[in-house]
Design a protein around this motif. Structure first.
Motif, short mmCIF file in Angstrom:
data_model
loop_
_atom_site.label_atom_id
_atom_site.label_comp_id
_atom_site.label_asym_id
_atom_site.label_seq_id
_atom_site.Cartn_x
_atom_site.Cartn_y
_atom_site.Cartn_z
N ILE A 68 0.86 -1.18 0.00
CA ILE A 68 0.00 0.00 0.00
C ILE A 68 0.89 1.23 0.00
O ILE A 68 1.76 1.38 0.87
CB ILE A 68 -0.92 0.02 1.24
CG1 ILE A 68 -1.76 -1.26 1.30
CG2 ILE A 68 -1.81 1.26 1.23
CD1 ILE A 68 -2.52 -1.43 2.61
N ALA A 128 -4.09 -1.25 -14.08
CA ALA A 128 -4.67 -0.87 -12.79
C ALA A 128 -6.11 -0.39 -12.95
O ALA A 128 -6.53 0.05 -14.03
CB ALA A 128 -3.84 0.23 -12.14
N ILE A 131 -9.51 3.80 -8.16
CA ILE A 131 -10.30 3.83 -6.92
C ILE A 131 -10.85 5.25 -6.81
O ILE A 131 -10.09 6.18 -6.54
CB ILE A 131 -9.43 3.48 -5.70
CG1 ILE A 131 -8.75 2.12 -5.87
CG2 ILE A 131 -10.28 3.50 -4.43
CD1 ILE A 131 -7.75 1.79 -4.78
N GLN A 141 -5.40 3.72 -6.98
CA GLN A 141 -5.23 2.68 -8.00
C GLN A 141 -5.14 1.32 -7.33
O GLN A 141 -4.54 1.18 -6.26
CB GLN A 141 -3.97 2.94 -8.83
CG GLN A 141 -3.97 4.28 -9.56
CD GLN A 141 -2.88 4.40 -10.58
OE1 GLN A 141 -2.51 3.41 -11.24
NE2 GLN A 141 -2.36 5.61 -10.76
N TRP A 142 -5.75 0.33 -7.98
CA TRP A 142 -5.70 -1.07 -7.52
C TRP A 142 -5.12 -1.89 -8.66
O TRP A 142 -5.69 -1.93 -9.74
CB TRP A 142 -7.11 -1.54 -7.16
CG TRP A 142 -7.18 -2.99 -6.76
CD1 TRP A 142 -7.01 -4.08 -7.56
CD2 TRP A 142 -7.47 -3.51 -5.45
NE1 TRP A 142 -7.14 -5.25 -6.83
CE2 TRP A 142 -7.44 -4.92 -5.54
CE3 TRP A 142 -7.74 -2.91 -4.22
CZ2 TRP A 142 -7.69 -5.74 -4.44
CZ3 TRP A 142 -7.99 -3.73 -3.13
CH2 TRP A 142 -7.97 -5.12 -3.23
N ARG A 144 -3.61 -5.70 -9.63
CA ARG A 144 -3.34 -7.11 -9.31
C ARG A 144 -2.27 -7.59 -10.30
O ARG A 144 -2.45 -7.52 -11.51
CB ARG A 144 -4.62 -7.92 -9.44
CG ARG A 144 -4.45 -9.42 -9.43
CD ARG A 144 -4.17 -9.98 -8.07
NE ARG A 144 -5.33 -10.13 -7.22
CZ ARG A 144 -5.33 -10.93 -6.14
NH1 ARG A 144 -4.24 -11.62 -5.83
NH2 ARG A 144 -6.38 -11.00 -5.37
N VAL A 149 -0.84 -7.69 -4.82
CA VAL A 149 -1.78 -6.59 -4.98
C VAL A 149 -1.07 -5.29 -4.60
O VAL A 149 -0.45 -5.19 -3.53
CB VAL A 149 -3.03 -6.78 -4.07
CG1 VAL A 149 -3.92 -5.54 -4.13
CG2 VAL A 149 -3.81 -8.00 -4.51
N ILE A 151 -1.87 -1.33 -3.94
CA ILE A 151 -2.93 -0.36 -3.66
C ILE A 151 -2.28 0.99 -3.47
O ILE A 151 -1.43 1.17 -2.58
CB ILE A 151 -3.71 -0.75 -2.39
CG1 ILE A 151 -4.34 -2.14 -2.55
CG2 ILE A 151 -4.78 0.30 -2.08
CD1 ILE A 151 -4.84 -2.74 -1.25
N TRP A 164 -10.36 4.05 1.85
CA TRP A 164 -10.04 2.77 2.49
C TRP A 164 -11.29 2.11 3.05
O TRP A 164 -11.55 0.94 2.79
CB TRP A 164 -9.02 2.99 3.61
CG TRP A 164 -8.80 1.74 4.42
CD1 TRP A 164 -9.42 1.38 5.58
CD2 TRP A 164 -7.91 0.66 4.10
NE1 TRP A 164 -8.99 0.15 6.00
CE2 TRP A 164 -8.06 -0.31 5.11
CE3 TRP A 164 -7.02 0.43 3.05
CZ2 TRP A 164 -7.34 -1.49 5.11
CZ3 TRP A 164 -6.30 -0.76 3.05
CH2 TRP A 164 -6.46 -1.71 4.07
N VAL A 168 -11.57 0.07 -0.44
CA VAL A 168 -10.42 -0.84 -0.40
C VAL A 168 -10.68 -2.01 0.55
O VAL A 168 -10.52 -3.18 0.16
CB VAL A 168 -9.14 -0.09 -0.01
CG1 VAL A 168 -7.97 -1.07 0.08
CG2 VAL A 168 -8.83 1.01 -1.02
N ARG A 171 -13.18 -4.55 -0.69
CA ARG A 171 -12.65 -5.37 -1.78
C ARG A 171 -11.66 -6.41 -1.26
O ARG A 171 -11.63 -7.55 -1.75
CB ARG A 171 -11.99 -4.48 -2.82
CG ARG A 171 -11.47 -5.27 -4.01
CD ARG A 171 -11.19 -4.42 -5.20
NE ARG A 171 -10.73 -5.23 -6.32
CZ ARG A 171 -10.51 -4.76 -7.54
NH1 ARG A 171 -10.71 -3.48 -7.80
NH2 ARG A 171 -10.09 -5.57 -8.51
#
Length: 429
Positions: A68, A128, A131, A141-142, A144, A149, A151, A164, A168, A171
């Motif tokens: 993060i 990405a 968010i 941005q998220w 995978r 991951v 974040i 958050w 976040v 999810r």
């Protein structure tokens, strides 16, 4: 969730290392992550320098499961997080039209037009997902990447925390990375020291050897008790039963489950009983009023506050008799009660809370040395004064005075207004 994921945070910003701003994100995210089974492994604080961001990111990314980042997503030249991390991952930055639409709509609400540098916030690392940011212009941005991951969240607290909480964390739960229920049960206490607290709870703790984990976290006048199970040796229902036993033992020293602060608890209880509150303060200079007005919806209960710093203002505004101040002093139980009574009459409040004390470093008497604080309370059930001794520097004395006043009011409310249930939340003004 049986897997223990490796979770790191990167906090970006020169101001964090220069002492200009506290790293509130570490406190907030550390608590949130631990509560849902994702305790932080490592937290790095870095300057807004590309080479340092690169080295810090690569160091964490090579073996972290969840990384993060906070900060560095804004529009200025020193906001370099997205560009630097994209380069580290060998990915391009891709324009995200929904983010630009949201940015332009936000500017329109304030009758402004975004400048070119604002539009750079609409670029995401390739692959990405954005968010959305309801309270600012920089989306998070998220990303995978295989089993990892990433974040990325903006720096301002009022933007990061809602993102958050609302996007976040839900999810992380949906994807099976965070626990659905809290990993520990927390009891918040006030007015009892850490060692005495442990002594009082020890008979209960001793009944669960090797099964119950207990951790204590001391604050200014408060101590939290966190209960968790070793492995899966205790169910959540069993933790709740243990918590109920501890609550009964703690009696008035028990504040609440979870991490709600005293001002919110007090306002909820007052509102549930259709009561109003006003405050008058001297040595704390408005901190007590601020504690209440920090809570959304406070105006449903809180009528207002006065800072009566000089004796003349205490006499002129709150009708504290001059002879009382001459006889007992402005820092006395008698004066504090007179302040509360005068305030209740002026404001027409059901409860009036007052503070008068010697915050230091000067002042004080033999009977009332520096750090002495007197609290006054006027209520429909009577009036009281309460004396506390607050060691420490000036700012610490003021903070302890506010916490002491809040806890004194909480105890009286619990005693005299305990028949009605708490209101779970206050509506926004």
């Amino acid at each position: 969730m049986s897997t223990l994921y490796k979770v790191d945070t990167l906090s970006l910003g020169d101001e964090l290392l220069l002492g200009i701003r506290a790293n509130a994100h570490l406190v907030y995210l550390g608590r949130e992550l631990a509560q849902f089974g994702l305790p932080l492994r490592r937290a790095l604080v870095l300057r807004d320098a590309p080479e340092e961001i690169r080295d810090g990111f690569l160091s964490c990314w090579k073996d972290a499961d969840i990384l993060i980042t906070t900060g560095g997503l804004g529009p200025t030249d020193d906001d370099l997080t997205r560009e630097t991390i994209a380069a580290c991952l060998g990915r391009k930055l891709v324009h995200d039209m929904p983010s630009e639409v949201a940015l332009r709509e936000r500017f329109e609400r304030f009758n402004r037009k975004p400048t070119a540098n604002n539009l750079k916030q609409c670029y995401l690392i390739e692959g990405a997902e954005a968010i959305p940011n309801r309270f600012g212009t920089a989306p998070g941005q998220w990303l995978r990447d295989g089993q990892k991951v990433l974040i990325m969240l903006p720096g301002p607290v009022n933007e990061l925390q809602p993102m958050w909480r609302d996007q976040v964390l839900p999810r992380l739960k949906i994807e099976g990375l965070a626990e659905e229920i809290p990993a520990y049960l927390q009891l918040r206490t006030h007015g009892i020291g850490e060692s005495q607290l442990e002594t009082n709870l020890k008979p209960i703790i001793d009944r669960y050897p090797g099964r119950l984990s207990v951790a204590y976290c001391a604050h200014m006048g408060a101590v939290d008790v966190r209960l968790s199970a070793y492995g899966h040796s205790l169910s959540w229902q069993e933790l709740e039963t243990i918590g109920s036993e501890m609550k009964a033992v703690l009696a008035e020293d028990f504040v609440d489950y979870g991490d709600r602060e005293l001002p919110e608890i007090i306002l909820n209880l007052l509102r549930a009983n259709d009561r109003t509150l006003a405050v008058a303060e001297s040595c704390t200079g408005g901190l007590l009023s601020s504690a209440f007005t920090d809570i959304p919806g406070a105006s449903k209960v809180f009528m207002g506050g006065l800072v009566c710093y000089t004796n003349e203002i205490k006499e002129q505004v709150l009708d504290v008799p001059d002879c009382m101040i001459q006889q007992h002093g402005a820092v006395s139980g008698e004066c504090a009660v007179a302040m509360a009574i005068g305030l209740a009459e002026k404001f027409g409040a059901d409860y009036a809370l007052s503070i008068s004390g010697f915050a230091g470093p000067g002042g004080g008497t033999e009977a009332n040395p520096v750090g002495t604080v007197h609290i006054g309370l006027s209520s429909p059930f009577g009036v009281w004064s309460h004396k506390i001794a607050s060691p420490g520097n000036r700012l610490q004395v003021k903070e302890r005075a506010v916490n002491g006043a809040l806890d004194f009011l909480r105890r009286k409310l619990r005693k005299y207004e305990e028949k009605k249930e708490f209101v779970e939340c206050l509506t926004l003004d």
